[in-house]
Scaffold this motif. Sequence first.
Motif, PDB file in Angstrom:
ATOM      1  N   ASP A  12      -8.847  -0.959   4.632  1.00  0.00           N
ATOM      2  CA  ASP A  12      -7.905  -0.540   5.584  1.00  0.00           C
ATOM      3  C   ASP A  12      -6.824  -1.305   6.182  1.00  0.00           C
ATOM      4  OD1 ASP A  12      -9.507  -1.672   7.091  1.00  0.00           O
ATOM      5  OD2 ASP A  12     -10.096  -0.136   8.420  1.00  0.00           O
ATOM      6  N   GLY A  13      -6.941  -2.604   5.521  1.00  0.00           N
ATOM      7  CA  GLY A  13      -5.891  -3.623   5.998  1.00  0.00           C
ATOM      8  C   GLY A  13      -4.661  -3.234   6.304  1.00  0.00           C
ATOM      9  N   LYS A  14      -3.927  -3.512   7.066  1.00  0.00           N
ATOM     10  CA  LYS A  14      -2.631  -3.347   7.446  1.00  0.00           C
ATOM     11  C   LYS A  14      -1.793  -3.694   6.226  1.00  0.00           C
ATOM     12  CE  LYS A  14       1.085  -3.661  11.031  1.00  0.00           C
ATOM     13  NZ  LYS A  14       1.542  -4.066  12.301  1.00  0.00           N
ATOM     14  N   HIS A  15      -1.841  -4.770   5.798  1.00  0.00           N
ATOM     15  CA  HIS A  15      -0.807  -5.116   4.602  1.00  0.00           C
ATOM     16  C   HIS A  15      -0.826  -4.288   3.517  1.00  0.00           C
ATOM     17  CE1 HIS A  15      -4.529  -7.304   3.520  1.00  0.00           C
ATOM     18  NE2 HIS A  15      -4.168  -7.282   2.282  1.00  0.00           N
ATOM     19  N   VAL A  16      -2.064  -3.769   3.211  1.00  0.00           N
ATOM     20  CA  VAL A  16      -2.457  -3.001   2.061  1.00  0.00           C
ATOM     21  C   VAL A  16      -1.960  -1.344   2.238  1.00  0.00           C
ATOM     22  CG1 VAL A  16      -4.354  -1.793   0.624  1.00  0.00           C
ATOM     23  CG2 VAL A  16      -4.544  -4.055   1.447  1.00  0.00           C
ATOM     24  N   VAL A  17      -2.015  -0.900   3.434  1.00  0.00           N
ATOM     25  CA  VAL A  17      -1.475   0.462   3.894  1.00  0.00           C
ATOM     26  C   VAL A  17      -0.098   0.174   3.799  1.00  0.00           C
ATOM     27  CG1 VAL A  17      -1.260   2.191   5.441  1.00  0.00           C
ATOM     28  CG2 VAL A  17      -3.427   0.959   5.271  1.00  0.00           C
ATOM     29  N   LYS A  19       1.838  -1.718   2.143  1.00  0.00           N
ATOM     30  CA  LYS A  19       2.381  -2.040   0.570  1.00  0.00           C
ATOM     31  C   LYS A  19       2.414  -0.729  -0.080  1.00  0.00           C
ATOM     32  CE  LYS A  19       1.660  -4.554  -3.523  1.00  0.00           C
ATOM     33  NZ  LYS A  19       0.706  -5.606  -4.061  1.00  0.00           N
ATOM     34  N   GLY A  20       1.378   0.130   0.485  1.00  0.00           N
ATOM     35  CA  GLY A  20       1.472   1.757  -0.328  1.00  0.00           C
ATOM     36  C   GLY A  20       2.675   2.529  -0.095  1.00  0.00           C
ATOM     37  N   VAL A  21       2.706   2.308   1.210  1.00  0.00           N
ATOM     38  CA  VAL A  21       3.875   3.244   1.898  1.00  0.00           C
ATOM     39  C   VAL A  21       5.198   2.781   1.642  1.00  0.00           C
ATOM     40  CG1 VAL A  21       4.936   3.978   4.376  1.00  0.00           C
ATOM     41  CG2 VAL A  21       2.637   3.697   3.998  1.00  0.00           C
ATOM     42  N   THR A  22       5.358   1.245   1.362  1.00  0.00           N
ATOM     43  CA  THR A  22       6.839   0.998   1.014  1.00  0.00           C
ATOM     44  C   THR A  22       7.059   1.087  -0.578  1.00  0.00           C
ATOM     45  OG1 THR A  22       5.725  -1.346   0.417  1.00  0.00           O
ATOM     46  CG2 THR A  22       6.755  -1.021   2.828  1.00  0.00           C
ATOM     47  N   HIS A  23       6.164   1.300  -1.069  1.00  0.00           N
ATOM     48  CA  HIS A  23       6.062   1.780  -2.526  1.00  0.00           C
ATOM     49  C   HIS A  23       6.006   3.200  -2.829  1.00  0.00           C
ATOM     50  CE1 HIS A  23       5.245  -2.508  -3.317  1.00  0.00           C
ATOM     51  NE2 HIS A  23       5.889  -2.446  -4.463  1.00  0.00           N
ATOM     52  N   ASP A  24       6.460   4.134  -1.613  1.00  0.00           N
ATOM     53  CA  ASP A  24       6.590   5.433  -1.802  1.00  0.00           C
ATOM     54  C   ASP A  24       5.552   6.379  -1.725  1.00  0.00           C
ATOM     55  OD1 ASP A  24       9.482   5.159  -1.334  1.00  0.00           O
ATOM     56  OD2 ASP A  24       9.631   4.881  -3.666  1.00  0.00           O
ATOM     57  N   ALA A  25       4.355   5.716  -1.483  1.00  0.00           N
ATOM     58  CA  ALA A  25       3.229   6.846  -1.238  1.00  0.00           C
ATOM     59  C   ALA A  25       3.449   7.656  -0.210  1.00  0.00           C
ATOM     60  CB  ALA A  25       1.902   5.817  -0.825  1.00  0.00           C
TER      61      ALA A  25
END
Length: 68
Positions: A12-17, A19-25
């Motif tokens: 649940d790290g902010k950077h992981v979340v 990254k997913g959102v910026t790649h259109d999740a």
Amino acid sequence: MDLPVIMMSADDGKHVVMKGVTHDACGYLIKPVLFEALKNIWQHVVRKRKNEWKEFEQSGSVEEGINN
């Protein structure tokens, strides 16, 4: 393909979340995933897609594509 993606991870790290959102999740769920959380996010994704299609149809793009 134009498919909605909902990411699931135990991280649940902010950077992981982000990254997913910026790649259109469309969403990000933390494991263990509760059924109610999955149901809520899926309903949100479906509702958003329906609205996007309505806007697309109202813009005339569908008719223009058929006539060309």
